[in-house]
Write a protein that holds these residues in place. Structure first.
Motif, PDB file in Angstrom:
ATOM      1  N   TYR A 263       0.824  -1.203   0.000  1.00 53.84           N
ATOM      2  CA  TYR A 263       0.000   0.000   0.000  1.00 53.84           C
ATOM      3  C   TYR A 263       0.863   1.260   0.000  1.00 53.84           C
ATOM      4  N   GLU A 264       0.232   2.367  -0.335  1.00 55.62           N
ATOM      5  CA  GLU A 264       0.860   3.681  -0.255  1.00 55.62           C
ATOM      6  C   GLU A 264      -0.182   4.679   0.236  1.00 55.62           C
ATOM      7  N   ILE A 265       0.279   5.867   0.636  1.00 55.69           N
ATOM      8  CA  ILE A 265      -0.636   6.877   1.139  1.00 55.69           C
ATOM      9  C   ILE A 265      -1.537   7.384   0.013  1.00 55.69           C
ATOM     10  N   GLY A 266      -2.858   7.270   0.217  1.00 55.33           N
ATOM     11  CA  GLY A 266      -3.810   7.880  -0.714  1.00 55.33           C
ATOM     12  C   GLY A 266      -4.004   9.334  -0.337  1.00 55.33           C
ATOM     13  N   ASN A 267      -4.421   9.555   0.896  1.00 59.21           N
ATOM     14  CA  ASN A 267      -4.407  10.897   1.471  1.00 59.21           C
ATOM     15  C   ASN A 267      -4.491  10.785   2.985  1.00 59.21           C
ATOM     16  N   LEU A 268      -4.080  11.854   3.663  1.00 58.72           N
ATOM     17  CA  LEU A 268      -4.035  11.876   5.120  1.00 58.72           C
ATOM     18  C   LEU A 268      -4.553  13.219   5.599  1.00 58.72           C
ATOM     19  N   ASP A 269      -5.401  13.183   6.627  1.00 61.76           N
ATOM     20  CA  ASP A 269      -5.956  14.396   7.207  1.00 61.76           C
ATOM     21  C   ASP A 269      -5.722  14.355   8.711  1.00 61.76           C
ATOM     22  N   ALA A 270      -4.990  15.345   9.237  1.00 63.20           N
ATOM     23  CA  ALA A 270      -4.643  15.371  10.660  1.00 63.20           C
ATOM     24  C   ALA A 270      -5.128  16.666  11.296  1.00 63.20           C
ATOM     25  N   THR A 271      -5.532  16.552  12.556  1.00 67.96           N
ATOM     26  CA  THR A 271      -5.961  17.716  13.332  1.00 67.96           C
ATOM     27  C   THR A 271      -5.192  17.749  14.643  1.00 67.96           C
ATOM     28  N   LEU A 272      -4.547  18.878  14.911  1.00 65.30           N
ATOM     29  CA  LEU A 272      -3.866  19.110  16.184  1.00 65.30           C
ATOM     30  C   LEU A 272      -4.766  19.953  17.074  1.00 65.30           C
ATOM     31  N   ILE A 273      -4.823  19.617  18.359  1.00 70.42           N
ATOM     32  CA  ILE A 273      -5.651  20.361  19.308  1.00 70.42           C
ATOM     33  C   ILE A 273      -4.761  20.845  20.444  1.00 70.42           C
ATOM     34  N   LEU A 274      -4.593  22.149  20.552  1.00 71.77           N
ATOM     35  CA  LEU A 274      -3.810  22.756  21.630  1.00 71.77           C
ATOM     36  C   LEU A 274      -4.196  24.221  21.754  1.00 71.77           C
ATOM     37  N   GLN A 275      -4.115  24.725  22.961  1.00 69.55           N
ATOM     38  CA  GLN A 275      -4.488  26.113  23.188  1.00 69.55           C
ATOM     39  C   GLN A 275      -3.370  27.081  22.788  1.00 69.55           C
ATOM     40  N   ARG A 276      -2.145  26.703  23.142  1.00 67.90           N
ATOM     41  CA  ARG A 276      -0.968  27.489  22.789  1.00 67.90           C
ATOM     42  C   ARG A 276       0.171  26.531  22.507  1.00 67.90           C
ATOM     43  N   PRO A 277       1.146  26.928  21.697  1.00 67.13           N
ATOM     44  CA  PRO A 277       1.245  28.188  20.953  1.00 67.13           C
ATOM     45  C   PRO A 277       0.434  28.134  19.659  1.00 67.13           C
ATOM     46  N   LYS A 278       0.304  29.254  18.993  1.00 62.79           N
ATOM     47  CA  LYS A 278      -0.347  29.280  17.690  1.00 62.79           C
ATOM     48  C   LYS A 278       0.548  28.552  16.685  1.00 62.79           C
ATOM     49  N   LEU A 279      -0.057  27.691  15.905  1.00 57.29           N
ATOM     50  CA  LEU A 279       0.737  26.881  14.974  1.00 57.29           C
ATOM     51  C   LEU A 279       0.797  27.439  13.558  1.00 57.29           C
ATOM     52  N   SER A 280       0.089  28.515  13.305  1.00 57.41           N
ATOM     53  CA  SER A 280       0.081  29.074  11.942  1.00 57.41           C
ATOM     54  C   SER A 280       1.480  29.284  11.366  1.00 57.41           C
ATOM     55  N   PRO A 281       2.447  29.824  12.141  1.00 60.40           N
ATOM     56  CA  PRO A 281       3.780  30.036  11.565  1.00 60.40           C
ATOM     57  C   PRO A 281       4.551  28.745  11.291  1.00 60.40           C
ATOM     58  N   HIS A 282       4.075  27.624  11.845  1.00 63.08           N
ATOM     59  CA  HIS A 282       4.831  26.372  11.760  1.00 63.08           C
ATOM     60  C   HIS A 282       4.146  25.299  10.915  1.00 63.08           C
ATOM     61  N   LYS A 283       2.898  25.539  10.524  1.00 61.31           N
ATOM     62  CA  LYS A 283       2.112  24.489   9.870  1.00 61.31           C
ATOM     63  C   LYS A 283       2.764  23.958   8.602  1.00 61.31           C
ATOM     64  N   GLU A 284       3.271  24.827   7.756  1.00 63.68           N
ATOM     65  CA  GLU A 284       3.828  24.376   6.482  1.00 63.68           C
ATOM     66  C   GLU A 284       5.100  23.563   6.665  1.00 63.68           C
ATOM     67  N   SER A 285       5.952  23.970   7.607  1.00 65.08           N
ATOM     68  CA  SER A 285       7.176  23.195   7.850  1.00 65.08           C
ATOM     69  C   SER A 285       6.836  21.838   8.467  1.00 65.08           C
ATOM     70  N   ILE A 286       5.811  21.788   9.328  1.00 68.34           N
ATOM     71  CA  ILE A 286       5.368  20.514   9.907  1.00 68.34           C
ATOM     72  C   ILE A 286       4.815  19.607   8.815  1.00 68.34           C
ATOM     73  N   ARG A 287       3.982  20.164   7.957  1.00 73.59           N
ATOM     74  CA  ARG A 287       3.364  19.375   6.883  1.00 73.59           C
ATOM     75  C   ARG A 287       4.425  18.870   5.905  1.00 73.59           C
ATOM     76  N   ALA A 288       5.392  19.724   5.578  1.00 73.31           N
ATOM     77  CA  ALA A 288       6.440  19.326   4.645  1.00 73.31           C
ATOM     78  C   ALA A 288       7.287  18.192   5.222  1.00 73.31           C
ATOM     79  N   ASN A 289       7.614  18.283   6.506  1.00 77.29           N
ATOM     80  CA  ASN A 289       8.423  17.238   7.127  1.00 77.29           C
ATOM     81  C   ASN A 289       7.648  15.932   7.240  1.00 77.29           C
TER      82      ASN A 289
END
Length: 233
Positions: free
Chosen positions: A165-191
């Motif tokens: 098998y291989e990845i068809g698609n993946l959807d993940a949700t992070l839940i945390l109050q702090r810190p804001k992840l907007s500045p880090h989302k793309e680097s997390i997704r890329a890694n």
């Protein structure tokens, strides 16, 4: 008279004739059967229809198995779900998706406490019908103390490829109050995409607060959910 027919062979079986001469039709799996008077075997190549004349004649399967159970597990796609939650404490780094996110506290865990990679690994293992990472990498084993969670992802990906098998698609949700992840989302997704060997276009990442409710909303914990679709290569 009984007749069993498939693409390869026809069988004629003499049976006792009942006075009412009713006929019955049975759909039988390949295997060995006995009637009131004879024993016969149906080939394994194809499911066979058996028509038996004489109501007094019965057929009972006594040996032989149906088609391989392994074949029934070969699916064009599989879906898995993963969840993880860790307590946040001062003095620990906050690692999310293999990225060190600046914060005044991090995950207290046996490994590096990466909730995103943990739940992604569990989602893949779950889709494959395998044990979770707690069984494969138990926290009772000192060799996983402080281990980077990329180890768990790489093993899950290896098992996924081994199963075809291989990845068809993946959807993940992070839940945390702090810190804001907007500045880090793309680097997390890329890694994460790189660790999975998947195109970033099939890897989605969302981040939510918990509206200051319970430990998640009070910045005392972090959680992640993942749903993954695996496609047959």
């Amino acid at each position: 008279m009984a007749m069993a027919t498939n693409l390869y062979t026809s069988y004629s079986i003499i049976a006792t004739k009942a006075h009412n001469n009713k006929s019955v039709s049975l759909s039988l799996q390949p295997g060995t059967y006995t009637t009131s008077h004879v024993k016969f075997t149906l080939p394994i190549q194809k499911r066979t229809g058996l028509s038996i004349s004489a109501a007094s004649t019965t057929a009972t399967q006594v040996e032989g198995s149906a088609t391989s159970s392994k074949a029934s597990r070969i699916l064009p796609f599989r879906v898995g779900h993963g969840f993880d939650l860790h307590r946040l404490e001062p003095g620990y780094p906050l690692i999310i998706g293999g990225i060190d996110v600046p914060h005044d506290r991090g995950c207290e865990a046996h490994s590096d406490g990466d909730v995103l990679l943990h739940c992604v690994a569990d989602a893949i293992l779950g889709a494959l019908g395998l044990p979770d990472i707690g069984q494969i990498f138990p926290d009772s084993d000192p060799k996983w103390k402080g281990a980077p969670s990329s180890v768990f992802i790489k093993e899950a990906v290896r098992l996924m490829h081994e199963a075809g098998y291989e990845i068809g698609n993946l959807d993940a949700t992070l839940i945390l109050q702090r810190p804001k992840l907007s500045p880090h989302k793309e680097s997390i997704r890329a890694n994460l995409s790189e660790l999975l060997g998947a195109d970033p276009s099939v890897v989605n990442l969302k981040a939510k607060t918990h509206e200051k409710v319970d430990s998640l909303g009070e910045n005392r914990s972090i959680a992640a959910h993942t749903v993954v679709l695996l496609m047959k290569k």
